[in-house]
Design a protein around this motif. Structure first.
Motif, PDB file in Angstrom:
ATOM      1  N   SER A   1       0.833  -1.210   0.000  1.00 19.75           N
ATOM      2  CA  SER A   1       0.000   0.000   0.000  1.00 19.75           C
ATOM      3  C   SER A   1       0.867   1.260   0.000  1.00 19.75           C
ATOM      4  O   SER A   1       0.432   2.328  -0.432  1.00 19.75           O
ATOM      5  CB  SER A   1      -0.936   0.006   1.214  1.00 19.75           C
ATOM      6  N   TYR A   2       2.106   1.127   0.481  1.00 20.80           N
ATOM      7  CA  TYR A   2       3.037   2.251   0.489  1.00 20.80           C
ATOM      8  C   TYR A   2       3.231   2.808  -0.914  1.00 20.80           C
ATOM      9  O   TYR A   2       3.322   4.023  -1.119  1.00 20.80           O
ATOM     10  CB  TYR A   2       4.373   1.764   1.064  1.00 20.80           C
ATOM     11  N   ILE A   3       3.287   1.918  -1.911  1.00 19.35           N
ATOM     12  CA  ILE A   3       3.483   2.334  -3.291  1.00 19.35           C
ATOM     13  C   ILE A   3       2.328   3.201  -3.776  1.00 19.35           C
ATOM     14  O   ILE A   3       2.515   4.193  -4.482  1.00 19.35           O
ATOM     15  CB  ILE A   3       3.607   1.099  -4.217  1.00 19.35           C
ATOM     16  N   PHE A   4       1.117   2.841  -3.374  1.00 24.56           N
ATOM     17  CA  PHE A   4      -0.077   3.510  -3.890  1.00 24.56           C
ATOM     18  C   PHE A   4      -0.424   4.793  -3.137  1.00 24.56           C
ATOM     19  O   PHE A   4      -1.108   5.664  -3.672  1.00 24.56           O
ATOM     20  CB  PHE A   4      -1.274   2.550  -3.824  1.00 24.56           C
ATOM     21  N   THR A   5       0.030   4.918  -1.905  1.00 25.58           N
ATOM     22  CA  THR A   5      -0.381   6.068  -1.091  1.00 25.58           C
ATOM     23  C   THR A   5       0.738   7.070  -0.816  1.00 25.58           C
ATOM     24  O   THR A   5       0.492   8.107  -0.221  1.00 25.58           O
ATOM     25  CB  THR A   5      -0.929   5.591   0.265  1.00 25.58           C
ATOM     26  N   LYS A   6       1.964   6.771  -1.245  1.00 24.81           N
ATOM     27  CA  LYS A   6       3.108   7.622  -0.930  1.00 24.81           C
ATOM     28  C   LYS A   6       2.861   9.075  -1.329  1.00 24.81           C
ATOM     29  O   LYS A   6       3.006   9.993  -0.527  1.00 24.81           O
ATOM     30  CB  LYS A   6       4.371   7.105  -1.617  1.00 24.81           C
ATOM     31  N   HIS A   7       2.483   9.304  -2.587  1.00 24.45           N
ATOM     32  CA  HIS A   7       2.307  10.668  -3.064  1.00 24.45           C
ATOM     33  C   HIS A   7       0.951  11.250  -2.660  1.00 24.45           C
ATOM     34  O   HIS A   7       0.840  12.441  -2.367  1.00 24.45           O
ATOM     35  CB  HIS A   7       2.463  10.708  -4.584  1.00 24.45           C
ATOM     36  N   VAL A   8      -0.070  10.412  -2.630  1.00 24.41           N
ATOM     37  CA  VAL A   8      -1.414  10.883  -2.302  1.00 24.41           C
ATOM     38  C   VAL A   8      -1.494  11.392  -0.866  1.00 24.41           C
ATOM     39  O   VAL A   8      -2.098  12.434  -0.588  1.00 24.41           O
ATOM     40  CB  VAL A   8      -2.447   9.752  -2.513  1.00 24.41           C
ATOM     41  N   SER A   9      -0.871  10.666   0.076  1.00 21.37           N
ATOM     42  CA  SER A   9      -0.957  11.034   1.489  1.00 21.37           C
ATOM     43  C   SER A   9      -0.280  12.358   1.801  1.00 21.37           C
ATOM     44  O   SER A   9      -0.561  12.986   2.816  1.00 21.37           O
ATOM     45  CB  SER A   9      -0.336   9.929   2.352  1.00 21.37           C
TER      46      SER A   9
ATOM     47  N   ALA B   1      -5.282   4.825  -5.391  1.00 18.99           N
ATOM     48  CA  ALA B   1      -4.997   4.574  -3.972  1.00 18.99           C
ATOM     49  C   ALA B   1      -6.222   4.033  -3.241  1.00 18.99           C
ATOM     50  O   ALA B   1      -6.127   3.058  -2.485  1.00 18.99           O
ATOM     51  CB  ALA B   1      -4.503   5.854  -3.297  1.00 18.99           C
ATOM     52  N   ILE B   2      -7.388   4.646  -3.466  1.00 22.34           N
ATOM     53  CA  ILE B   2      -8.574   4.202  -2.727  1.00 22.34           C
ATOM     54  C   ILE B   2      -9.085   2.861  -3.251  1.00 22.34           C
ATOM     55  O   ILE B   2      -9.654   2.072  -2.486  1.00 22.34           O
ATOM     56  CB  ILE B   2      -9.713   5.246  -2.743  1.00 22.34           C
ATOM     57  N   LEU B   3      -8.871   2.582  -4.531  1.00 20.61           N
ATOM     58  CA  LEU B   3      -9.263   1.277  -5.061  1.00 20.61           C
ATOM     59  C   LEU B   3      -8.390   0.181  -4.455  1.00 20.61           C
ATOM     60  O   LEU B   3      -8.884  -0.882  -4.048  1.00 20.61           O
ATOM     61  CB  LEU B   3      -9.149   1.258  -6.586  1.00 20.61           C
ATOM     62  N   TYR B   4      -7.082   0.433  -4.382  1.00 17.23           N
ATOM     63  CA  TYR B   4      -6.196  -0.565  -3.796  1.00 17.23           C
ATOM     64  C   TYR B   4      -6.457  -0.721  -2.308  1.00 17.23           C
ATOM     65  O   TYR B   4      -6.567  -1.845  -1.799  1.00 17.23           O
ATOM     66  CB  TYR B   4      -4.726  -0.187  -4.013  1.00 17.23           C
TER      67      TYR B   4
END
Length: 302
Positions: free
Chosen positions: A21-29, A223-226
């Motif tokens: 999940s780190y890959i998908f949320t790194k930039h979004v967070s 990010a939210i889908l993952y």
């Protein structure tokens, strides 16, 4: 034997999903409110699991059942855990939050011993301690910093304790299937975090932006889908399945694996640096997980 192997595979699968999940949320967070992300994540998850129920892919039957155990599970996680974790991470440094959250396995062992009367073996204790040392080495390798935020430390402590109590509560909810427990967690999570996200957006005057986030921000949508399908539906289910098969002590021993996955994902997929200290910490985590679960092999040998 099969039960323990399946439980171990579920626990490892859960941590792999969390680590990725780190890959998908790194930039979004970095650019989005934590509660906006949580609100959309659990909304997506709740819609998805209801579609699975509607088409008969997932079976949920809560009629004439005492819902109190399910409510208890959902209150500890996701409700208390994610609120405390979000507030704690926001008010402390990455180093502090990572180290404190790494204490989850140790606190889970204590909770299991006190509340379930299931004392961990010396092998499990040793393995989890080695894993904890590995996580601390890995986190410190990324850079030591301090916030001195008492409120942040308190929030993280609450997150750690609530996760341990969630694990104990799942162990006690033996009358329900893993999917029924997961469904309750997603329902409560959706109700709570969607409400918080809306209130936060209204106060800041960004209600319209909140509603349009997934449609205007491709990274946020991914990010939210993952997180909704992978980390909420699938990972929650795997976590609950693991606890029901190998117990709180066995499941908690795998928690450090998500750190290894996130480090390797960052290195190979995001080209982030990988230092000798991170390598040492990674090896320690793997050894710790191996030690903590070595009894599975010894049982098989008997």
């Amino acid at each position: 034997m099969n039960k323990r192997l399946i439980g171990s595979a579920c626990a490892l699968g859960c941590e792999v999903l969390y680590g990725l999940s780190y890959i998908f949320t790194k930039h979004v967070s970095e650019s989005t409110s934590g509660f906006a992300l949580l609100g959309w994540r659990f909304l997506v998850a709740f819609i998805a699991i209801n579609l699975l129920v509607l088409f008969g892919i997932v079976k949920i039957d809560l009629r004439r059942k005492n819902l109190k155990p399910l409510i208890t599970v959902a209150i500890f996680s996701p409700c208390i855990y994610f609120i405390a974790e979000t507030f704690g991470i926001r008010n402390t440094t990455a180093t502090e939050s990572s180290v404190m959250l790494a204490c989850i396995p140790a606190v889970s062992l204590i909770a299991s011993s006190l509340l379930l009367k299931k004392k961990p073996s010396h092998v499990q204790i040793t393995g989890i301690l080695v894993t904890l040392i590995g996580v601390v080495i890995t986190v410190i390798a990324a850079g030591v910093s301090s916030s001195l935020s008492i409120s942040g430390y308190a929030a993280l402590a609450i997150a750690v304790i609530s996760y341990a109590l969630y694990s104990v509560s799942v162990d006690k909810a033996s009358d329900y299937s893993e999917m029924e427990i997961t469904y309750a967690m997603l329902e409560f999570g959706a109700l709570l975090f969607v409400l918080i996200a809306i209130v936060e957006a209204v106060i800041s005057g960004s209600a319209t932006a909140l509603m349009l986030l997934p449609f205007k921000n491709r990274d946020f949508l991914i990010a939210i889908l993952y997180q909704g399908i992978g980390c909420s539906i699938l990972a929650f289910f795997l976590s609950n399945a693991a606890i029901s098969r190998i117990g709180v002590n066995g499941t908690s021993s795998f928690v450090g694996a998500s750190t290894v996955v996130s480090i390797l994902a960052g290195t190979f997929l995001l080209s982030e640096p990988f230092t000798i200290y991170q390598a040492a910490g990674t090896v320690a985590i793997i050894i710790g997980v191996y030690i903590a679960n070595s009894q599975i092999r010894s049982t098989h040998g008997k």
